[in-house]
Every structure is written in structure tokens, then in C-alpha cells.
Design a protein around this motif. Structure first.
Motif, PDB file in Angstrom:
ATOM      1  N   ASN A 178     -72.645  39.159  38.658  1.00  0.00           N
ATOM      2  CA  ASN A 178     -72.916  39.630  37.303  1.00  0.00           C
ATOM      3  C   ASN A 178     -72.010  38.854  36.352  1.00  0.00           C
ATOM      4  O   ASN A 178     -70.791  38.972  36.428  1.00  0.00           O
ATOM      5  N   ILE A 179     -72.601  38.024  35.507  1.00  0.00           N
ATOM      6  CA  ILE A 179     -71.790  37.186  34.626  1.00  0.00           C
ATOM      7  C   ILE A 179     -71.831  37.736  33.199  1.00  0.00           C
ATOM      8  O   ILE A 179     -72.897  37.936  32.626  1.00  0.00           O
ATOM      9  N   THR A 180     -70.662  38.016  32.669  1.00  0.00           N
ATOM     10  CA  THR A 180     -70.565  38.465  31.279  1.00  0.00           C
ATOM     11  C   THR A 180     -69.621  37.501  30.566  1.00  0.00           C
ATOM     12  O   THR A 180     -68.461  37.376  30.950  1.00  0.00           O
ATOM     13  N   GLY A 181     -70.161  36.835  29.563  1.00  0.00           N
ATOM     14  CA  GLY A 181     -69.370  35.815  28.887  1.00  0.00           C
ATOM     15  C   GLY A 181     -68.900  34.780  29.872  1.00  0.00           C
ATOM     16  O   GLY A 181     -69.717  34.152  30.547  1.00  0.00           O
ATOM     17  N   LYS A 182     -67.616  34.651  30.036  1.00  0.00           N
ATOM     18  CA  LYS A 182     -67.070  33.624  30.930  1.00  0.00           C
ATOM     19  C   LYS A 182     -66.550  34.221  32.232  1.00  0.00           C
ATOM     20  O   LYS A 182     -65.793  33.567  32.963  1.00  0.00           O
ATOM     21  N   VAL A 183     -66.930  35.473  32.498  1.00  0.00           N
ATOM     22  CA  VAL A 183     -66.383  36.135  33.696  1.00  0.00           C
ATOM     23  C   VAL A 183     -67.508  36.546  34.647  1.00  0.00           C
ATOM     24  O   VAL A 183     -68.482  37.171  34.235  1.00  0.00           O
ATOM     25  N   ALA A 184     -67.334  36.159  35.917  1.00  0.00           N
ATOM     26  CA  ALA A 184     -68.332  36.484  36.946  1.00  0.00           C
ATOM     27  C   ALA A 184     -67.777  37.565  37.853  1.00  0.00           C
ATOM     28  O   ALA A 184     -66.690  37.423  38.416  1.00  0.00           O
ATOM     29  N   ASN A 185     -68.536  38.669  37.997  1.00  0.00           N
ATOM     30  CA  ASN A 185     -68.167  39.732  38.921  1.00  0.00           C
ATOM     31  C   ASN A 185     -69.062  39.671  40.143  1.00  0.00           C
ATOM     32  O   ASN A 185     -70.285  39.660  40.022  1.00  0.00           O
ATOM     33  N   VAL A 186     -68.434  39.670  41.297  1.00  0.00           N
ATOM     34  CA  VAL A 186     -69.192  39.503  42.527  1.00  0.00           C
ATOM     35  C   VAL A 186     -69.454  40.856  43.162  1.00  0.00           C
ATOM     36  O   VAL A 186     -68.547  41.686  43.239  1.00  0.00           O
ATOM     37  N   SER A 187     -70.723  41.064  43.605  1.00  0.00           N
ATOM     38  CA  SER A 187     -71.075  42.391  44.125  1.00  0.00           C
ATOM     39  C   SER A 187     -71.400  42.396  45.614  1.00  0.00           C
ATOM     40  O   SER A 187     -72.025  43.309  46.095  1.00  0.00           O
TER      41      SER A 187
END
Lengths: 402, 402
Positions: free
Chosen positions: A112-121
Motif C-alpha cells: 500500500n503506497i501513500t505518497g512516498k511511503v510503502a506499507n507491506v502487507s
């Protein structure tokens, strides 16, 4: 008269060596390779990203990191980037080089990418997941395609990949198709009541064309002198001459006599087969060059059968192409008594992986129209007369079924 | 995402009607007929002598005559003669008209001719023996070949026989092959470490060529504006456009977005299959003309599989050619768990009439070289994960095996 097996042996032990020529890749389909094709690089040539997503360093993951700052993007076709901080990530596209310092690709579906940050699920990653590692398919200098391979679309793709814009293949033999017979007029002519139009040259030329061979067609009437002069020219100019007609016992069947006068060495005349009994075969050697002559009986079904049974396998052998030996199961009991190999006309039916041969009995070797109903000839051996449903026999197909 | 079955249904219900054109017979092989072909005469067109020998009148035979004066000779290609005295005979050659007043042909093997006298050595004759009777194969005006038939050498022979020097066939569709991808360079170029040469256009063009279709190849880089301009020109000019690459989730996968801007109606994007999941299909209707677009995933194995599974059957349907639905038996147990149709790469082996599919597992859709080892894709249905040796499944072959 000799048996079919002897005739095939003689034909197949008199092949030519056509030599080779270099042609452009876009003309190479169906041709036979005369050079080994090596891998110019590893396959793949670099650690190749297999999914659109992000590339991370597995040490950061193992240290518990699930949130990654997106440093940059690595697209396909751009120079390799470097992950400057191992706790960051780089967006990567399918076909791109894996960035340096990264060893895992996580697909967009799991990020999940928000702006410049990617969260891995995802719960777990494995080293080099979604990475097609350099050299895992083939190594540089591996032989990818061996010479003598017939080029299908798969080989063409490989030739393009390794940069073979021109390729060495077997040279095309010069092929002449010659029909004889005073009763034959051209396709453009209106036959008199006692004449018919010629069909054999058209059938053979198109059969050669389907198999990638060019040829030139001729017709010569049954006049001994003309036949002698014209056949001499043809025999001297071509590598392979396929005649139809003029080889039986008729008073105007001059072909065998004339060929022998032209120094064509007769290898056999007459085969214990139906149809096609009067088939004549010979070779003319003239110093370094040689011409092979298939003088086929003129009845259309005989011509057709002999071409597919003898001439095409001979051509394949000259070109280094394997002759596919296939069998089919007879769909019903069949009886044939004469002491001849019988080439039964059959329809082929492939059902649930089983190739069935269904007899399509015509009215003999003059029944051209029966070729329309059938697909192939089932080769029933001589020396027996009853052939049972379910038994398998070699089949010579003139239509593509797979 | 839709299933493979739904995707095939949608593709096959969006075929084109190419129209027709007239071409010369020597160019007709492999084309599809758009007219019924009628017999212009009876087949055979006259009572045709089937053996070299003598023609007699059976009444003379029945009256006990075994010695016949040879009146004349009837060769093939000459006007019909008449047996002037029924106790005489005429020498006859294969392919000749049966002389008037004669109704039996006795082959040379059963006759002894000394000077002008023929002695017959058989015990019995039957009426019209060795005579191929007028009209027994086909009657004038019978339909010999129905329209929509693909022309093989057998049909070419018939067309020649009935005098069709030009014939109406399905018009060739205008076909464009377009590869996209910044990582791709031409076959003549030396790739940088992060580039590869393009192979898909070569593979598809040659696959089309094998199936009788001409096409033109293009390559466009992943620049949105250029792609938009060039694709517009191509979509407007061609009947069928086959794209490879640019249809997945990557940041430079512009193809679907651009096609929709060009008024191509998307019919689906994404199929529950491996390989080839991102396959996109659409149609652009512009007044009376329409263009069909297969936007295939760019990985070479995916491109190849989708072409043979969807595009080639679509082309066949447009041309009125039956799609051969064949099955092969799995040679060993195989397991595949994801809820997708799996197109397993297999080698085909036809042995004793049985078509076997032997798995040739590659390293995924990027493993181009694996196409060299295999012959076909075995279509394993979704919804199950264990496939047993001996079970039959549909097979899509890219090499000719029969």
C-alpha cells in the motif's frame, strides 16, 4: 518388382547434400538451420524483476521493517539503480534490472503506497522472490538450437533474441515438376471430349509449397523426340525432377527409355504396391553434381501417394529434417488380398488423444475427387489380407491435423 | 478477472467478416474458398481406359473368340475410335477413351500379341473391366468443394481439373504486430546490460506466416505521447492489431489507457490463467470498419500462449476455418494449486495412435528458451489441483506433429 520397404531403403540411401546459404531472419521460418546457435549472454542477462512492485533488502525485512521510504523508480530498459539505504525501497517494473542492494520484490497487490511511503502487507518474504535470476535459464555460450533444426516460431524468437538477423540454413534444392501425357491440357484450356486438364503439377507444386519448397512446373507431350530434348535440359538444370506419367506399359510410355538415354541410372522400376505400381526411380551423376528423378505414375491418386510416401521423406532427409513416423488405429475391419502393400485412403480423427483412421474407399487411382474426402494413406503391409479394427499401422498424412 | 472459458467466448463472438478477393490458382494454397466448386463435367468425363492392353467386345468373347485382329491403337488424348468389327480389338492405353463398340479392356499382361494378332490368356472377363466409367466418381454440377474449405494440395488438384485458374477466397486481413517496452532493442542492435533484443514481433510474424497470414511489425517505446500517436495510425489502418507488453500494473503500462482514448472498446482486461493474466482485448468500431485488438502480456511465453490460444483461433474463425480441438493424455501426475487455468508446457509424442503430453516445466513466463523444448500448451482447468497420468486435456500445439 521390389517391395515398398526395399523401395524406401533405396530412395533414402540416395539423398543429396544441398549445401547451405545465408538468409535474413524474416525469411527463415520453416528453413533448416546449418549452424549451432549459442547464447550470446546469460538468459536472463541480468537479475530481472518479474512483477511490478517494490524492491527491498531482506535484511531490513528480517529486522522487522514493514514501512519503506520509496527512493526512486527502476523501470525496464533503464540502467541499474542502487538502493542507497537498505531500510528504503525502490519501485520496480517487470523487465527491469533488480536494483543493487535489493534482493526481494514485493508485488503491488501486497503493498500500500501513500505518497512516498510503502506499507507491506505480506507475512513472509523469501530471498529473490519475484526475481528471475541471471543465467538460470541458459548460460552464455550454451548451445540453444542445434544445427539441423527446422525453424518454427519458437526458434525464430530465440534467433531474434541472440541477434541473428541473418542465419545459415540449408540451400533450397532446384525442383522441377514435369507432367507428361497427350490427354492433358492446361487449366486455362477447354478440353476436348477425350482430354482432361492437368492437375498433378498443381497438386505437387502446392504440396511442395506447403512444405517450404519452391518449384517450377512443366508439361511435355508424349512425343519421343521433344520429350528427349526437353527432359535433357531439365535434368541438367535441376537437382530434383519429379515426373508424372509415362512410366507404365503403354505404347507411348517413353519416360524410362528416355531417362536411361540421358544417363540417368535406374535404381528401380515397379514397386509391389497399390496404387503406384509403375513408380520409377533413378539418379544422374555428372561430375560433382547429381540429379535425382522420381518418375511417378500419372494417375492422380498414385502421384499423390508416391509423392508423400517417397519424395517428401527424401526431401526431408536431404534437408536434415526428421521424418515423423506416426501410426493410426484402423476404425473398422478391412480386407485386401493381393500380395501388395496397400495404401488405403483414410480420414483421420483425433479423439481423446487417440488417432483413428477411417477408410474412405474411392474408385481407384484415377479417382482424384476421393482425395478430397480423405486425409491420409494408411500403409497396410503385404503378406496378409485381414486387418482388424484397433490395429495400428503407419499413416502418411497430407493434411495437418495437429 | 474473467475465466479462460469466458475470455474465449468473448473473443470468438467478436470476429470480423474479411470479405473476399479473386486470386490465381498458383497462389491459392492455404487460402479459404469463398465459392462452391462444381464439377464442370462428369468425373471421369468419358469411359476411361484404366490399363494398357486391348479393348474387345464382350459378345465376341462370349461367342468363344480368343484371338483378335488388332485394328488400330487408341492412345490417351486422341479422339474416340470405333471397333469396326466386333470380333476384332483395338490396342488401348491408360487414360484413353474406350473405343466405341468395345466394353472390356484386357491388360497386356494377359495378352500375347504377335504381328497384328492378339491372343488372350484369361479365363473370364466381366463387362467394363478395367474401365473407369463416365460419371462414376462425380456428376457434372455436383458440388466438389464447398465454400469455406481451406485449400490443401488435394483441393488445388481439383481446382485445376475443373479449370479454375482464378478462384474466390477470403480476403487477407491487414495485420499489425506491435511490441512495446523501453528495454527492447532491435535484432541488429547490441543491447546494453539492462536491455534485451525484441523477439515477440519476430515470433508472432513467423507464426502468422506459417498459418498463411502476412503482417507488418512495429515497435514503440513506452512514451505515452508517441504511443498514442503511433497506435492511432496503426489502429486506423489495420483490421487486426496484436500488441505485446504494456498491459500489466507497471507505471509505464500505458496500453489499456491509450487504447480506450482511441475509442477502442475494452471487452476484458485480465484472465484467470497462468501465464498471461494481464491479457487485454477490445474492438474499435468506426462506421463500417472495425479493428480488433489483442493486447497480450509481453513476457514471451505469455505472448506465445495467448496468440495460439486466442488470436489464432479467432483468425481461423474469421476465415471460416474449423479450429481443431484436440486432446492429449498427460504422461505423468501433475499438481497445480492456484485457482487459475494453467497452460502447462508439454512435449507431444504420438505413439501407436496415442497422443501423449509430457510436461516440460520451464522457469515461468520469461523463460523464452523453454519454448524450444516444448511443442504445445496443455490446458489444465481451474477448480482442481491434481491432474493424473492418463487423463486427457485440450492441447494447443505450436509445432506440426501429424
Amino acid at each position: 518388382m521390389i517391395s515398398v520397404e526395399e523401395a524406401i531403403d533405396i530412395v533414402m540411401s540416395h539423398t543429396l547434400e544441398p549445401g547451405k546459404e545465408k538468409i535474413f531472419l524474416d525469411k527463415a521460418i520453416g528453413r533448416v538451420l546449418k549452424e549451432d546457435i549459442l547464447a550470446d549472454r546469460d538468459f536472463p542477462p541480468f537479475n530481472r524483476v518479474m512483477m511490478d512492485g517494490i524492491a527491498i533488502n531482506s535484511q531490513a525485512w528480517e529486522a522487522g521493517r514493514r514501512e519503506y521510504y520509496v527512493e526512486s523508480m527502476q523501470t525496464a530498459g533503464s540502467p541499474q539503480q542502487t538502493l542507497s539505504e537498505t531500510q528504503n525501497c525502490i519501485e520496480v517494473m517487470t523487465g527491469a534490472m533488480l536494483p543493487q542492494n535489493a534482493d526481494v520484490v514485493i508485488r503491488y497487490e501486497d503493498v500500500n503506497i501513500t505518497g512516498k511511503v510503502a506499507n507491506v502487507s505480506v507475512d513472509a518474504v523469501t530471498s529473490f522472490q519475484n526475481v528471475h535470476l541471471k543465467g538460470t535459464d541458459r548460460r552464455v555460450d550454451d548451445i540453444l538450437i542445434h544445427k539441423d533444426q527446422k525453424l518454427s516460431p519458437a526458434e525464430i524468437a530465440i534467433l531474434a533474441t541472440v541477434g541473428k538477423h541473418a542465419v545459415e540454413v540449408v540451400r533450397q534444392l532446384r525442383i522441377a515438376i514435369v507432367s507428361t501425357g497427350d490427354e492433358l491440357v492446361d487449366v486455362n484450356d477447354t478440353p476436348s471430349p477425350y482430354q482432361i486438364r492437368r492437375s498433378n503439377t498443381y497438386a505437387l507444386q502446392s504440396a511442395l509449397q506447403v512444405n517450404g519448397h519452391e518449384s517450377k512446373g512443366f508439361h511435355i507431350n508424349d512425343e519421343k523426340e521433344v520429350l528427349g530434348v526437353k527432359l535433357r535440359e531439365i535434368v541438367e538444370e535441376y537437382d530434383l525432377v519429379i515426373l508424372s506419367g509415362g512410366v507404365s506399359k503403354g505404347k507411348k510410355d517413353y519416360v524410362p527409355e528416355i531417362l536411361e538415354k540421358l544417363n540417368v541410372r535406374k535404381l528401380f522400376h515397379g514397386v509391389k504396391q497399390r496404387p503406384g505400381k509403375p513408380f520409377w526411380f533413378g539418379v544422374r551423376e555428372d561430375g560433382s553434381s547429381s540429379t535425382t528423378i522420381f518418375a511417378l505414375p500419372g494417375n492422380p491418386v498414385s502421384t499423390f501417394m508416391c509423392f508423400y510416401t517417397y519424395t517428401l521423406p527424401w526431401l526431408n532427409r536431404c534437408y536434415g529434417i526428421d521424418n515423423r513416423e506416426i501410426e493410426a488405429s484402423l476404425s473398422e475391419d478391412f480386407e485386401f488380398n493381393p500380395p501388395l502393400t496397400y495404401f488405403l485412403q483414410v480420414k483421420l480423427n483425433l479423439d481423446k488423444g487417440q488417432l483413428l483412421a477411417i477408410p474412405v474407399i474411392g474408385k481407384g487411382s484415377g479417382d482424384l475427387a476421393n482425395l478430397l474426402e480423405a486425409d491420409a494413406f494408411l500403409q497396410l503391409p503385404s503378406g496378409r489380407s485381414v486387418f482388424k479394427a484397433g490395429e495400428s499401422f503407419p499413416v502418411i498424412s497430407y493434411r495437418q491435423k495437429i
